[in-house]
Scaffold this motif. Structure first.
Motif, PDB file in Angstrom:
ATOM      1  N   GLU A  12     -42.309 -17.739  48.932  1.00 12.54           N
ATOM      2  CA  GLU A  12     -41.221 -18.667  48.633  1.00 12.54           C
ATOM      3  C   GLU A  12     -40.837 -18.557  47.163  1.00 12.54           C
ATOM      4  OE1 GLU A  12     -40.167 -23.472  48.835  1.00 12.54           O
ATOM      5  OE2 GLU A  12     -42.160 -22.743  49.407  1.00 12.54           O
ATOM      6  N   VAL A  13     -39.558 -18.297  46.897  1.00 14.02           N
ATOM      7  CA  VAL A  13     -39.060 -18.241  45.525  1.00 14.02           C
ATOM      8  C   VAL A  13     -38.870 -19.667  45.016  1.00 14.02           C
ATOM      9  CG1 VAL A  13     -37.177 -17.517  44.025  1.00 14.02           C
ATOM     10  CG2 VAL A  13     -37.942 -16.012  45.874  1.00 14.02           C
ATOM     11  N   LYS A  14     -39.506 -19.978  43.886  1.00 19.31           N
ATOM     12  CA  LYS A  14     -39.437 -21.317  43.310  1.00 19.31           C
ATOM     13  C   LYS A  14     -38.412 -21.429  42.188  1.00 19.31           C
ATOM     14  CE  LYS A  14     -42.904 -23.177  45.650  1.00 19.31           C
ATOM     15  NZ  LYS A  14     -42.740 -24.362  46.532  1.00 19.31           N
ATOM     16  N   HIS A  15     -38.185 -20.325  41.475  1.00 15.33           N
ATOM     17  CA  HIS A  15     -37.251 -20.345  40.343  1.00 15.33           C
ATOM     18  C   HIS A  15     -36.776 -18.929  40.087  1.00 15.33           C
ATOM     19  CE1 HIS A  15     -35.438 -21.427  36.498  1.00 15.33           C
ATOM     20  NE2 HIS A  15     -36.052 -20.386  35.965  1.00 15.33           N
ATOM     21  N   GLN A  16     -35.520 -18.813  39.655  1.00 17.73           N
ATOM     22  CA  GLN A  16     -34.974 -17.493  39.359  1.00 17.73           C
ATOM     23  C   GLN A  16     -33.875 -17.629  38.325  1.00 17.73           C
ATOM     24  OE1 GLN A  16     -33.740 -15.393  42.870  1.00 17.73           O
ATOM     25  NE2 GLN A  16     -33.851 -13.406  41.874  1.00 17.73           N
ATOM     26  N   ASN A  17     -33.889 -16.726  37.324  1.00 23.81           N
ATOM     27  CA  ASN A  17     -32.794 -16.661  36.359  1.00 23.81           C
ATOM     28  C   ASN A  17     -32.576 -15.202  35.986  1.00 23.81           C
ATOM     29  OD1 ASN A  17     -34.757 -15.971  34.403  1.00 23.81           O
ATOM     30  ND2 ASN A  17     -35.010 -18.099  33.772  1.00 23.81           N
ATOM     31  N   GLY A  18     -31.813 -14.952  34.945  1.00 23.02           N
ATOM     32  CA  GLY A  18     -31.506 -13.575  34.590  1.00 23.02           C
ATOM     33  C   GLY A  18     -32.665 -12.806  34.002  1.00 23.02           C
ATOM     34  N   TYR A  19     -33.741 -13.514  33.650  1.00 26.30           N
ATOM     35  CA  TYR A  19     -34.871 -12.859  33.003  1.00 26.30           C
ATOM     36  C   TYR A  19     -36.064 -12.685  33.933  1.00 26.30           C
ATOM     37  CZ  TYR A  19     -38.848 -12.117  29.904  1.00 26.30           C
ATOM     38  OH  TYR A  19     -39.986 -11.628  29.322  1.00 26.30           O
ATOM     39  N   LEU A  20     -36.310 -13.682  34.802  1.00 27.67           N
ATOM     40  CA  LEU A  20     -37.499 -13.614  35.643  1.00 27.67           C
ATOM     41  C   LEU A  20     -37.309 -14.436  36.902  1.00 27.67           C
ATOM     42  CD1 LEU A  20     -39.024 -16.590  35.340  1.00 27.67           C
ATOM     43  CD2 LEU A  20     -39.792 -15.619  33.197  1.00 27.67           C
ATOM     44  N   SER A  21     -38.223 -14.218  37.842  1.00 29.96           N
ATOM     45  CA  SER A  21     -38.302 -15.070  39.023  1.00 29.96           C
ATOM     46  C   SER A  21     -39.743 -15.536  39.177  1.00 29.96           C
ATOM     47  CB  SER A  21     -37.851 -14.324  40.284  1.00 29.96           C
ATOM     48  OG  SER A  21     -38.740 -13.264  40.589  1.00 29.96           O
ATOM     49  N   LEU A  22     -39.913 -16.698  39.788  1.00 30.34           N
ATOM     50  CA  LEU A  22     -41.232 -17.245  40.083  1.00 30.34           C
ATOM     51  C   LEU A  22     -41.309 -17.502  41.575  1.00 30.34           C
ATOM     52  CD1 LEU A  22     -43.982 -18.599  39.483  1.00 30.34           C
ATOM     53  CD2 LEU A  22     -42.715 -20.713  39.005  1.00 30.34           C
ATOM     54  N   ARG A  23     -42.297 -16.896  42.222  1.00 35.98           N
ATOM     55  CA  ARG A  23     -42.479 -17.116  43.652  1.00 35.98           C
ATOM     56  C   ARG A  23     -43.937 -17.452  43.926  1.00 35.98           C
ATOM     57  NH1 ARG A  23     -42.730 -11.265  43.553  1.00 35.98           N
ATOM     58  NH2 ARG A  23     -44.594 -10.538  44.683  1.00 35.98           N
TER      59      ARG A  23
END
Length: 202
Positions: free
Chosen positions: A29-40
């Motif tokens: 599950e992807v929790k956060h995403q922006n132009g620099y990184l993603s957190l899953r």
């Protein structure tokens, strides 16, 4: 395989190294995403069938540049780093955020942007994983020599934390001393300086 004669563990082959392995993932599950990184958050399945949640930070990779002049001085940039609330001495470095750009081209771009320098000679000396316990980020470090200045009218206008970034030339041996004394603590910079020192000692 031969056991250590009196301590736990096995005697290693001289060519031992990291190896590929991938455990099954039963959910992600992807929790956060922006132009620099993603957190899953991945749920991995161990060989016994147990399931374990693991957070994975997936940023762009990065490169670093050990720029050394003809008098064996290394360039360090001094930059404010908000997460640790400190100004750190670092080798010029940056992220691999330009599509299809090679690592050496990225290193040359960052050296020009952060240090107003171009280099004639490049050597890749180190590849490493930044924090593999929770991140996929990989780094490559180059040594750059044959340095010259970027013409003044072609230099990058630096912004934000880079706007007041100082540039320091330090004799390489003193940079090693600064690492061992704990005065330089940025992990890529520490690894890069010690890698060059080890390469010279071989």
């Amino acid at each position: 395989m031969t056991a250590h004669p009196w301590l736990p563990g096995l005697l290693a082959d001289p060519l031992i190294g990291d190896s590929d392995e991938s455990w099954p993932v039963s959910g992600s599950e992807v929790k956060h995403q922006n132009g620099y990184l993603s957190l899953r958050v991945d749920t991995i399945v161990d060989p016994q069938g147990g399931e374990h949640p693991r957070s994975v930070v997936q940023p762009h990779g990065a490169i670093g540049v050990v720029a050394i002049d003809e008098h064996d001085r290394i360039l360090l940039v001094e930059q404010y780093r908000h997460p640790v609330a400190r100004r750190l001495l670092e080798i010029p470095a940056g992220t691999l955020d330009v599509p299809d750009e090679s690592t050496q081209a990225a290193a040359a771009r960052e050296l020009a942007e952060e240090a107003d320098l171009v280099a004639e000679d490049w050597e890749s000396i180190l590849r490493l994983l930044a924090t593999p316990g929770y991140s996929t980020e990989h780094w490559e470090v180059f040594v750059a020599t044959g340095l010259s200045a970027v013409p003044a009218d072609q230099r990058t206008v630096r912004e934000a934390e880079e706007a007041d970034m100082a540039q320091w030339w330090l004799p390489f041996g003193q940079a090693v001393d600064a690492v061992l004394a704990g005065r330089i603590t940025d992990s890529m910079t520490v690894a890069a300086i010690l890698a060059v020192q080890a390469q010279r000692a071989r």
